[in-house]
Design a protein around this motif. Structure first.
Motif, short mmCIF file in Angstrom:
data_model
loop_
_atom_site.label_atom_id
_atom_site.label_comp_id
_atom_site.label_asym_id
_atom_site.label_seq_id
_atom_site.Cartn_x
_atom_site.Cartn_y
_atom_site.Cartn_z
N CYS A 19 0.82 -1.19 0.00
CA CYS A 19 0.00 0.00 0.00
C CYS A 19 0.86 1.25 0.00
O CYS A 19 1.91 1.27 0.59
N GLN A 98 0.00 0.57 -5.65
CA GLN A 98 0.21 0.15 -4.26
C GLN A 98 0.40 -1.36 -4.15
O GLN A 98 0.51 -1.90 -3.06
N HIS A 165 -5.38 0.31 -2.29
CA HIS A 165 -6.17 -0.07 -1.11
C HIS A 165 -6.32 -1.58 -0.95
O HIS A 165 -7.43 -2.10 -0.80
N GLY A 167 -4.76 -3.11 1.67
CA GLY A 167 -4.77 -3.40 3.11
C GLY A 167 -3.78 -4.52 3.42
O GLY A 167 -2.61 -4.31 3.66
N GLY A 183 -8.63 -4.08 2.34
CA GLY A 183 -9.06 -2.77 1.88
C GLY A 183 -10.20 -2.84 0.89
O GLY A 183 -10.47 -3.89 0.28
N ARG A 185 -10.34 -1.37 -1.93
CA ARG A 185 -9.80 -1.30 -3.29
C ARG A 185 -10.26 -0.06 -4.04
O ARG A 185 -10.44 -0.08 -5.26
N GLN A 186 -10.52 1.01 -3.30
CA GLN A 186 -10.94 2.30 -3.88
C GLN A 186 -12.26 2.17 -4.65
O GLN A 186 -12.52 2.92 -5.58
N ARG A 232 -12.01 1.31 5.22
CA ARG A 232 -11.49 1.83 3.95
C ARG A 232 -10.18 1.15 3.53
O ARG A 232 -10.18 0.28 2.69
N ASN A 233 -9.07 1.58 4.10
CA ASN A 233 -7.76 1.06 3.71
C ASN A 233 -6.97 0.73 4.97
O ASN A 233 -6.16 1.52 5.44
N GLU A 249 -6.35 2.85 9.88
CA GLU A 249 -6.67 2.90 8.46
C GLU A 249 -6.52 4.31 7.90
O GLU A 249 -6.72 5.30 8.60
#
Length: 384
Positions: A19, A98, A165, A167, A183, A185-186, A232-233, A249
């Motif tokens: 990430c 990432q 994202h 994680g 995460g 992943r946006q 989120r991430n 996060e």
């Protein structure tokens, strides 16, 4: 009890995730207490113990040697004061953005079974990818160090486009279970969708099986993995000495969060956050009665947290039980005072570099990995 089906079919390992940063500047200074100071302005001294190419995580073996992951897909075995060698048998990673090789974790009973765990970005069909976790035996005798019998035991579902994202931090709990941060992943909405394991904390056995006491165990295989959601991430997870799970996060534009993770709980993203979307669209702040668990502390402007350690050593006795956070855009090591379920911002020490990982050594020293090319491995010990 452990249910008889795995979180996914075991297959050959493929690729690995890592990430990066987002967010802007430094921590809220208004409620940050001044640090104990020495002539250098920091209560610790820092010693460089090696350099690596885009390092992402580190873990200590029982004999004191260190495993360090590099984002492009290399696992290093480090003997302090001695050689540093590559470990063979690492999965192929989907490097970019990432993504790449991510976390490394050592089985709690490594001395007897030799298992280690790697997280990584794995390529899928078309232009898709997702995080995965694989385990295998680390063999340190009979030739060069290598991983044997590597198998994927968990995957993000579904694989999606993009390279952000993931994680994919790994932590073993006092219950013997493996916790993985996943995460969103946006993609925003999957964090609220229990038919996806994106934007979640998942809980599995050390072999990737699903424990029957997971909160959504009887609701299907993917839901059964989920321990907490609305995330989120998540780039840091660790347990305190009382067995509580904490998670750090990256929020959106602002709103980086330290959360106390509880089984079956919804942490709100993207329906609630103390930050906003990068395009300027508002996200409702956490507020009482909204149905979501708020963070214990948050940062706005962002610090871009990369990692989390709950300190359990004796070398820094005044910090025992506190949280330490590596900051990427914040270029800092951050301490949060933990007292039971209460968290209070305490110190933010500038490190003049993006901090990718923070870990505790066998002697209680705090170890850091800097981000990027020629990222240094640093050992922090008391300055007085």
């Amino acid at each position: 009890m452990i249910r008889s089906f795995p979180a996914l079919a075991l297959v050959s390992a493929l690729a690995l995730a890592a990430c990066g940063a987002n967010g802007s500047a430094a921590n809220d200074s208004a409620d940050t207490a001044p640090a104990a100071t020495t002539k250098s302005g920091k209560p610790f001294t820092s010693a460089e113990m090696g350099t690596f190419e885009e390092p992402w995580a580190l873990a200590f073996l029982p004999d004191g040697r260190i495993l360090v992951t590099e984002k492009k897909g290399v696992l290093k075995l480090v003997r302090l004061g001695g050689d540093t060698v590559d470990v063979a048998g690492v999965p192929k990673v989907d490097y970019g953005g990432q993504g790449g090789l991510g976390d490394v974790a050592v089985h709690p009973d490594f001395a007897n079974n030799g298992y280690i765990y790697l997280s990584f970005a794995e390529a899928g069909d078309g232009d898709t990818r997702g995080a995965a976790v694989a385990r295998g035996k680390l063999v340190l005798d009979g030739g060069a160090p290598r991983i044997e019998g590597l198998q994927v035991i968990w995957r993000q579902e579904p694989k999606v486009s993009g390279q952000g994202h993931y994680g994919h931090r790994i932590a073993f709990g006092p219950d013997g279970m493996m916790y993985v941060s996943s995460g969103e992943r946006q993609k925003f909405d999957p964090a609220q969708d229990l038919n996806s394991n994106l934007g979640k904390i998942v809980r599995l056995s050390d072999t990737g099986m699903i424990p029957s006491d997971n909160p959504f165990y009887d609701q299907g295989r993917v839901k059964a993995q989920v321990w907490a959601y609305g995330i989120r991430n998540p780039l840091g997870i660790d347990f305190d000495s009382d067995g509580r799970l904490w998670e750090m996060e990256m929020g959106p534009k602002g709103g980086d969060e330290l959360n106390l993770i509880k089984a079956g709980t919804n942490y709100g993203y993207p329906k609630a956050s103390n930050g906003d979307h990068y395009d300027g669209k508002d996200i409702p702040d956490h507020k009482p009665g909204d149905g979501f668990e708020p963070p214990k502390v948050f940062w706005n402007p962002s610090i871009s947290p990369s990692s989390l350690l709950i300190y359990k050593g004796d070398l820094f006795p005044d910090w025992k039980g506190d949280a330490f956070i590596g900051a990427l855009s914040g270029e800092a090591l951050i301490r949060v005072d933990l007292n039971g379920e209460t968290a209070t911002k305490a110190d933010q020490w500038p490190m003049e570099a993006r901090i990718r990982a923070v870990e505790q050594g066998p002697d209680g020293a705090i170890w850091l990995l800097e981000d990027g090319e020629n990222g240094r491995l640093l050992k922090l010990t008391p300055a007085y």
